[in-house]
Scaffold this motif. Sequence first.
Motif, PDB file in Angstrom:
ATOM      1  N   VAL A 178      -4.766   7.258   5.015  1.00  0.00           N
ATOM      2  CA  VAL A 178      -5.327   6.615   3.831  1.00  0.00           C
ATOM      3  C   VAL A 178      -4.219   5.889   3.083  1.00  0.00           C
ATOM      4  CG1 VAL A 178      -6.581   6.959   1.666  1.00  0.00           C
ATOM      5  CG2 VAL A 178      -7.141   8.365   3.659  1.00  0.00           C
ATOM      6  N   PHE A 179      -4.468   4.600   2.817  1.00  0.00           N
ATOM      7  CA  PHE A 179      -3.528   3.758   2.089  1.00  0.00           C
ATOM      8  C   PHE A 179      -4.235   3.216   0.857  1.00  0.00           C
ATOM      9  CE2 PHE A 179      -2.339   3.650   6.529  1.00  0.00           C
ATOM     10  CZ  PHE A 179      -0.968   3.872   6.487  1.00  0.00           C
ATOM     11  N   GLU A 180      -3.492   3.138  -0.262  1.00  0.00           N
ATOM     12  CA  GLU A 180      -4.068   2.644  -1.505  1.00  0.00           C
ATOM     13  C   GLU A 180      -3.096   1.726  -2.220  1.00  0.00           C
ATOM     14  OE1 GLU A 180      -6.771   6.469  -2.838  1.00  0.00           O
ATOM     15  OE2 GLU A 180      -4.787   6.261  -3.726  1.00  0.00           O
ATOM     16  N   LYS A 181      -3.667   0.813  -2.992  1.00  0.00           N
ATOM     17  CA  LYS A 181      -2.876   0.014  -3.922  1.00  0.00           C
ATOM     18  C   LYS A 181      -3.787  -0.463  -5.036  1.00  0.00           C
ATOM     19  CE  LYS A 181      -2.923  -4.681  -1.931  1.00  0.00           C
ATOM     20  NZ  LYS A 181      -2.067  -5.752  -1.420  1.00  0.00           N
ATOM     21  N   TYR A 219       0.838  -1.199   0.000  1.00  0.00           N
ATOM     22  CA  TYR A 219       0.000   0.000   0.000  1.00  0.00           C
ATOM     23  C   TYR A 219       0.876   1.252   0.000  1.00  0.00           C
ATOM     24  CZ  TYR A 219      -4.025  -2.916   1.064  1.00  0.00           C
ATOM     25  OH  TYR A 219      -5.016  -3.860   0.993  1.00  0.00           O
ATOM     26  N   GLN A 220       0.378   2.270  -0.660  1.00  0.00           N
ATOM     27  CA  GLN A 220       1.035   3.581  -0.656  1.00  0.00           C
ATOM     28  C   GLN A 220       0.196   4.504   0.216  1.00  0.00           C
ATOM     29  OE1 GLN A 220       0.718   4.610  -4.766  1.00  0.00           O
ATOM     30  NE2 GLN A 220       1.978   2.909  -5.438  1.00  0.00           N
ATOM     31  N   MET A 221       0.861   5.268   1.065  1.00  0.00           N
ATOM     32  CA  MET A 221       0.141   6.213   1.911  1.00  0.00           C
ATOM     33  C   MET A 221      -0.102   7.483   1.112  1.00  0.00           C
ATOM     34  SD  MET A 221       1.119   7.492   5.702  1.00  0.00           S
ATOM     35  CE  MET A 221       0.168   8.745   6.513  1.00  0.00           C
ATOM     36  N   THR A 222      -1.334   7.979   1.152  1.00  0.00           N
ATOM     37  CA  THR A 222      -1.628   9.235   0.469  1.00  0.00           C
ATOM     38  C   THR A 222      -1.255  10.379   1.404  1.00  0.00           C
ATOM     39  OG1 THR A 222      -3.907   9.359   1.252  1.00  0.00           O
ATOM     40  CG2 THR A 222      -3.521   8.174  -0.811  1.00  0.00           C
ATOM     41  N   PRO A 223      -0.994  11.557   0.859  1.00  0.00           N
ATOM     42  CA  PRO A 223      -0.638  12.685   1.730  1.00  0.00           C
ATOM     43  C   PRO A 223      -1.730  12.941   2.766  1.00  0.00           C
ATOM     44  CG  PRO A 223      -0.276  13.244  -0.576  1.00  0.00           C
ATOM     45  CD  PRO A 223      -0.982  11.917  -0.549  1.00  0.00           C
ATOM     46  N   PRO A 224      -1.338  13.109   4.042  1.00  0.00           N
ATOM     47  CA  PRO A 224      -2.333  13.320   5.098  1.00  0.00           C
ATOM     48  C   PRO A 224      -3.070  14.648   4.907  1.00  0.00           C
ATOM     49  CG  PRO A 224      -0.091  13.420   5.968  1.00  0.00           C
ATOM     50  CD  PRO A 224       0.018  13.077   4.528  1.00  0.00           C
ATOM     51  N   ARG A 225      -4.379  14.621   5.209  1.00  0.00           N
ATOM     52  CA  ARG A 225      -5.206  15.823   5.079  1.00  0.00           C
ATOM     53  C   ARG A 225      -5.916  16.152   6.386  1.00  0.00           C
ATOM     54  NH1 ARG A 225      -7.722  13.685  -0.474  1.00  0.00           N
ATOM     55  NH2 ARG A 225      -5.853  13.901  -1.715  1.00  0.00           N
TER      56      ARG A 225
END
Length: 160
Positions: free
Chosen positions: A74-77, A63-69
Amino acid sequence: MRLPLPMPARGFSLLLPVFILVSAGCRSHPSTGSSRLASVVISDRSLSQVEAATQAVFTEHGYQMTPPRGGPLVFEKEGTGMNTLVYGDWSGKKVWIRIKVFLHALDSTAQVLLECDAYMIGEHGDIHFEEEHKLTRVHRGRFQELLDEVSQRVNRRVAG
Protein backbone atom coordinates in the motif's frame (compact mmCIF):
# COMPACT_ATOMS: atom_id res chain seq x y z
CA MET A 1 -38.34 18.96 -40.88
CA ARG A 2 -36.70 17.27 -37.92
CA LEU A 3 -38.55 17.40 -34.63
CA PRO A 4 -36.57 17.76 -31.38
CA LEU A 5 -36.33 14.72 -29.16
CA PRO A 6 -38.63 14.66 -26.14
CA MET A 7 -36.86 15.41 -22.85
CA PRO A 8 -36.53 11.78 -21.60
CA ALA A 9 -35.01 10.65 -24.91
CA ARG A 10 -32.59 13.60 -24.89
CA GLY A 11 -31.50 12.73 -21.35
CA PHE A 12 -30.94 9.11 -22.34
CA SER A 13 -28.84 10.11 -25.35
CA LEU A 14 -26.67 12.28 -23.10
CA LEU A 15 -26.25 9.53 -20.51
CA LEU A 16 -25.44 6.74 -22.96
CA PRO A 17 -21.74 7.73 -23.34
CA VAL A 18 -21.42 7.94 -19.54
CA PHE A 19 -22.97 4.47 -19.16
CA ILE A 20 -20.53 3.05 -21.72
CA LEU A 21 -17.53 4.54 -19.90
CA VAL A 22 -18.67 3.30 -16.50
CA SER A 23 -19.46 -0.20 -17.73
CA ALA A 24 -16.02 -0.36 -19.36
CA GLY A 25 -14.57 -0.10 -15.86
CA CYS A 26 -15.84 -3.60 -15.07
CA ARG A 27 -13.90 -5.40 -17.79
CA SER A 28 -10.56 -7.10 -17.39
CA HIS A 29 -7.41 -5.72 -18.96
CA PRO A 30 -7.13 -7.45 -22.35
CA SER A 31 -3.44 -8.35 -22.20
CA THR A 32 -3.32 -9.63 -18.61
CA GLY A 33 -6.85 -10.80 -17.84
CA SER A 34 -6.80 -8.62 -14.71
CA SER A 35 -9.92 -6.91 -13.42
CA ARG A 36 -7.86 -4.38 -11.47
CA LEU A 37 -7.47 -0.73 -12.45
CA ALA A 38 -4.04 -1.28 -14.04
CA SER A 39 -1.81 -4.30 -14.61
CA VAL A 40 1.29 -5.57 -16.33
CA VAL A 41 2.92 -8.99 -16.72
CA ILE A 42 6.66 -9.08 -16.12
CA SER A 43 8.62 -12.04 -17.49
CA ASP A 44 11.74 -13.75 -16.18
CA ARG A 45 11.93 -11.79 -12.91
CA SER A 46 11.40 -12.88 -9.31
CA LEU A 47 8.71 -11.53 -7.01
CA SER A 48 11.39 -9.87 -4.88
CA GLN A 49 12.91 -8.09 -7.91
CA VAL A 50 9.50 -6.79 -8.97
CA GLU A 51 8.64 -5.74 -5.40
CA ALA A 52 11.93 -3.82 -5.02
CA ALA A 53 11.39 -2.01 -8.34
CA THR A 54 7.77 -1.24 -7.35
CA GLN A 55 8.86 0.33 -4.07
CA ALA A 56 11.52 2.41 -5.83
CA VAL A 57 9.18 3.73 -8.55
CA PHE A 58 6.35 4.65 -6.18
CA THR A 59 8.75 6.33 -3.74
CA GLU A 60 10.25 8.39 -6.56
CA HIS A 61 6.75 9.55 -7.47
CA GLY A 62 6.14 10.85 -3.94
CA TYR A 63 4.27 7.91 -2.46
CA GLN A 64 4.97 6.64 1.04
CA MET A 65 4.74 2.91 1.68
CA THR A 66 2.55 1.99 4.63
CA PRO A 67 3.74 -0.75 6.98
CA PRO A 68 3.02 -4.16 5.40
CA ARG A 69 0.17 -6.16 6.96
CA GLY A 70 0.46 -9.37 4.99
CA GLY A 71 -1.80 -8.19 2.14
CA PRO A 72 -1.10 -5.96 -0.83
CA LEU A 73 1.62 -3.33 -0.85
CA VAL A 74 0.00 0.00 0.00
CA PHE A 75 1.34 3.38 -1.10
CA GLU A 76 -0.14 6.76 -0.20
CA LYS A 77 0.42 10.43 -0.87
CA GLU A 78 -1.47 13.64 -0.35
CA GLY A 79 -3.75 14.44 -3.27
CA THR A 80 -3.80 17.64 -5.25
CA GLY A 81 -6.11 20.56 -4.68
CA MET A 82 -8.24 19.31 -7.58
CA ASN A 83 -8.49 15.87 -5.91
CA THR A 84 -9.74 17.57 -2.75
CA LEU A 85 -12.21 19.68 -4.72
CA VAL A 86 -13.68 16.66 -6.53
CA TYR A 87 -13.50 14.00 -3.80
CA GLY A 88 -13.40 16.05 -0.60
CA ASP A 89 -16.10 17.46 1.57
CA TRP A 90 -16.80 20.87 3.07
CA SER A 91 -14.36 20.34 5.96
CA GLY A 92 -11.42 21.45 3.81
CA LYS A 93 -9.29 18.44 4.84
CA LYS A 94 -6.96 17.20 2.11
CA VAL A 95 -7.84 14.08 0.15
CA TRP A 96 -5.15 11.42 -0.13
CA ILE A 97 -4.41 8.91 -2.90
CA ARG A 98 -3.99 5.27 -1.87
CA ILE A 99 -2.73 2.61 -4.25
CA LYS A 100 -2.98 -1.07 -3.39
CA VAL A 101 -0.44 -3.10 -5.36
CA PHE A 102 -0.79 -6.85 -5.83
CA LEU A 103 2.00 -9.18 -6.97
CA HIS A 104 1.27 -12.73 -8.11
CA ALA A 105 3.62 -15.37 -9.50
CA LEU A 106 1.81 -16.93 -12.46
CA ASP A 107 1.72 -20.73 -12.30
CA SER A 108 3.84 -22.74 -14.72
CA THR A 109 5.45 -19.63 -16.19
CA ALA A 110 8.34 -17.42 -15.18
CA GLN A 111 6.06 -14.40 -15.00
CA VAL A 112 4.83 -12.01 -12.33
CA LEU A 113 1.46 -10.28 -12.57
CA LEU A 114 1.74 -6.77 -11.11
CA GLU A 115 -1.61 -5.03 -10.69
CA CYS A 116 -3.14 -2.22 -8.69
CA ASP A 117 -6.30 -0.47 -7.62
CA ALA A 118 -6.39 3.21 -6.64
CA TYR A 119 -8.57 5.08 -4.18
CA MET A 120 -9.24 8.63 -3.11
CA ILE A 121 -9.23 8.80 0.68
CA GLY A 122 -11.34 11.25 2.65
CA GLU A 123 -10.66 11.81 6.35
CA HIS A 124 -7.24 10.17 5.92
CA GLY A 125 -5.94 8.54 9.08
CA ASP A 126 -9.19 8.83 11.03
CA ILE A 127 -10.04 5.25 12.05
CA HIS A 128 -13.72 6.11 12.50
CA PHE A 129 -14.44 8.29 9.46
CA GLU A 130 -11.85 7.44 6.78
CA GLU A 131 -13.55 6.73 3.43
CA GLU A 132 -12.09 4.95 0.40
CA HIS A 133 -13.50 5.91 -3.00
CA LYS A 134 -12.28 3.39 -5.57
CA LEU A 135 -11.31 4.90 -8.90
CA THR A 136 -12.76 3.51 -12.13
CA ARG A 137 -10.95 2.71 -15.37
CA VAL A 138 -11.49 6.28 -16.51
CA HIS A 139 -8.48 7.08 -14.27
CA ARG A 140 -6.41 4.11 -15.44
CA GLY A 141 -3.76 5.96 -17.49
CA ARG A 142 -1.57 7.47 -14.79
CA PHE A 143 -1.56 4.28 -12.72
CA GLN A 144 -0.82 2.11 -15.75
CA GLU A 145 2.16 4.40 -16.46
CA LEU A 146 3.52 3.70 -12.96
CA LEU A 147 3.28 -0.07 -13.46
CA ASP A 148 4.83 0.21 -16.93
CA GLU A 149 7.70 2.15 -15.35
CA VAL A 150 8.19 -0.67 -12.82
CA SER A 151 8.35 -3.17 -15.68
CA GLN A 152 10.88 -1.07 -17.60
CA ARG A 153 12.98 -0.55 -14.49
CA VAL A 154 13.17 -4.19 -13.43
CA ASN A 155 14.03 -5.28 -16.98
CA ARG A 156 16.64 -2.51 -17.38
CA ARG A 157 18.25 -3.22 -14.00
CA VAL A 158 18.74 -6.92 -14.70
CA ALA A 159 19.81 -6.39 -18.32
CA GLY A 160 22.17 -3.52 -17.57
